[in-house]
Write a protein that holds these residues in place. Structure first.
Motif, PDB file in Angstrom:
ATOM      1  N   CYS A  44       5.057  -3.181   9.731  1.00 54.63           N
ATOM      2  CA  CYS A  44       4.814  -3.843   8.437  1.00 54.63           C
ATOM      3  C   CYS A  44       3.432  -3.494   7.883  1.00 54.63           C
ATOM      4  N   MET A  45       2.452  -3.429   8.813  1.00 58.07           N
ATOM      5  CA  MET A  45       1.080  -3.183   8.375  1.00 58.07           C
ATOM      6  C   MET A  45       0.861  -1.773   7.824  1.00 58.07           C
ATOM      7  N   ALA A  46       1.817  -0.887   8.073  1.00 54.77           N
ATOM      8  CA  ALA A  46       1.662   0.478   7.564  1.00 54.77           C
ATOM      9  C   ALA A  46       1.784   0.511   6.040  1.00 54.77           C
ATOM     10  N   CYS A  47       2.522  -0.422   5.491  1.00 54.34           N
ATOM     11  CA  CYS A  47       2.747  -0.431   4.036  1.00 54.34           C
ATOM     12  C   CYS A  47       2.278  -1.713   3.354  1.00 54.34           C
ATOM     13  N   HIS A  48       2.246  -2.792   4.109  1.00 59.58           N
ATOM     14  CA  HIS A  48       1.803  -4.062   3.508  1.00 59.58           C
ATOM     15  C   HIS A  48       0.350  -4.314   3.865  1.00 59.58           C
ATOM     16  N   TYR A  95       0.870  -1.169   0.000  1.00 63.67           N
ATOM     17  CA  TYR A  95       0.000   0.000   0.000  1.00 63.67           C
ATOM     18  C   TYR A  95       0.904   1.215   0.000  1.00 63.67           C
TER      19      TYR A  95
END
Lengths: 226, 170
Positions: free
Chosen positions: B165-169, B109
């Motif tokens: 990780c969840m900020a971009c994936h 993302y």
């Protein structure tokens, strides 16, 4: 830093499954097939667990929506050898699909059995393939998946809030299941905010957690008066 | 005969290997339909987001449509000069079939708004010498020909922003 949590009032839940449908649509859950269903391997991050007591016609039924319990001490993260699942700084238990090696340790470690493994290449038949949510990854065969409290919605809310120079409002970030709930039995918000509705409800005498004796400290709280 | 065969096999393996190396390096040449000159437009005082709409308010930075060019370039006017290849699309009222070189991988993302508008990062930070380029892009405009996770993580660490990780994936 907020600590996102959820409260589900079972006294209000009618078991309509609107949350199940909303979750599946939001998170690109593959439809599955009758064969896969017969094996009990349909992937639905949010399911309704029916609990039926008594004998027909004198029965009582409890409908319990269950999804990843977003534990404070998540067993799944302790066993993951590649850190594909971990608890982030806001307490949400993440699952990074492209890091997952498909060992299924986490699937077996989760005491709630709420992590799902893609045994087959997922399929979105016909026009459904064109209607997937672009904000959520299409998980492939061989990886584990689970509910992440619609984290992509938080990203969108954060972006919008920052563009407007403010913090995220409580009503801006709500998962799809909460949005779809007809009886408003699912409440979501910051557990660390003592004034938030979710925090107030979580302190209710009706509150309990699933398998709390295991010490997983779930952030999904259930309310039930009976 | 076996010697000839061996030479042929060797040449074949070398060619295939070479192709893989060149592909991995990202040196593959892409021919754009119009000889666009970024430098001329930037020197004329244009902002990147004027053509790449959405870069400041959306996830994706758009590729300009012909009507964007037509705002300034008129076939029947001498200034600004309209190159022949652009004039063809303007006259025909057709979209320029730009070859897309930048694609975000589906598990990532990446929001242009978050980086350009909110963090105030200049386009050159990721897209290198794009503003000085006088010829159209034949490769992805990234320092290492492609934007790997190291490019993102290095900057996130340096600027002390999240590396969750969840900020971009997604």
């Amino acid at each position: 830093m907020p600590r996102w949590g959820m409260v589900i009032d079972l006294d209000k839940c009618t078991g309509c499954q609107a949350c199940v449908v909303a979750c599946a649509a939001e998170t690109n859950a593959p439809l599955g097939s009758p064969d896969i269903a017969a094996m009990g391997r349909i992937i639905r991050w949010l399911q309704i667990l029916p609990k039926i007591e008594g004998e027909y016609p004198y029965i009582t039924a409890d409908m319990m929506p269950i999804m990843c319990q977003q534990c404070e001490a998540p067993a799944c993260t302790y066993v993951c050898p590649v850190a594909a699942t971990y608890r982030n700084h806001e307490g949400t238990v993440a699952q990074i699909y492209w890091r997952c090696i498909g060992c299924r340790y986490c699937v077996n470690a989760c005491p709630y059995t709420l992590k799902w493994f893609n045994w087959w290449k997922p399929e979105w038949p016909g026009e459904t393939a064109q209607a997937t949510n672009p904000d959520v990854e299409l998980r492939d065969k061989g990886v584990t998946e689970k509910c992440c409290f619609c984290h992509h919605r938080l990203q969108t809310a954060k972006e919008k809030a920052r563009a407007e120079g403010r913090t995220v409002r409580p009503d801006e970030y709500i998962p799809a299941c909460v949005e779809a709930c007809a009886t408003r039995c699912i409440v979501f918000g910051d557990l660390d905010d003592p004034d938030s509705e979710v925090s107030r409800l979580a302190r209710s005498p009706r509150a309990f957690h699933l398998l709390e004796e295991l010490g997983t400290k779930p952030k999904v709280t259930y309310l039930k008066s009976r | 005969m076996p010697k000839t065969l061996a030479i042929l096999v060797l040449v074949g393996v070398t060619a295939i290997g070479g192709w893989f190396v060149v592909s991995a390096w990202g040196g593959g040449s892409v021919q754009q339909p119009v000889a666009y000159n970024h430098k001329v437009h930037i020197d004329a005082g244009m902002e990147c987001a004027a053509c790449h709409t959405g870069a400041e308010e959306g996830t994706h930075a758009g590729i300009p449509t012909t009507d964007k060019c037509a705002l300034c370039h008129k076939v029947d006017r001498p200034y600004p000069k309209t190159p022949k290849d652009l004039a063809f699309y303007l006259k025909a009222n057709k979209e320029i079939p730009w070859r897309q070189l930048h694609r975000t991988r589906r598990h990532v993302y990446f929001s242009h708004q978050r980086h350009v508008a909110l963090a105030g990062i200049d386009c050159e930070k990721c897209h290198g010498d794009v503003k000085k380029k006088t010829t159209p892009f034949d490769r992805a405009a990234f320092p290492d020909r492609q934007a790997g996770m190291n490019l993102c993580v290095d900057c996130h660490r340096k600027e002390k922003v999240t590396t969750d990780c969840m900020a971009c994936h997604r």
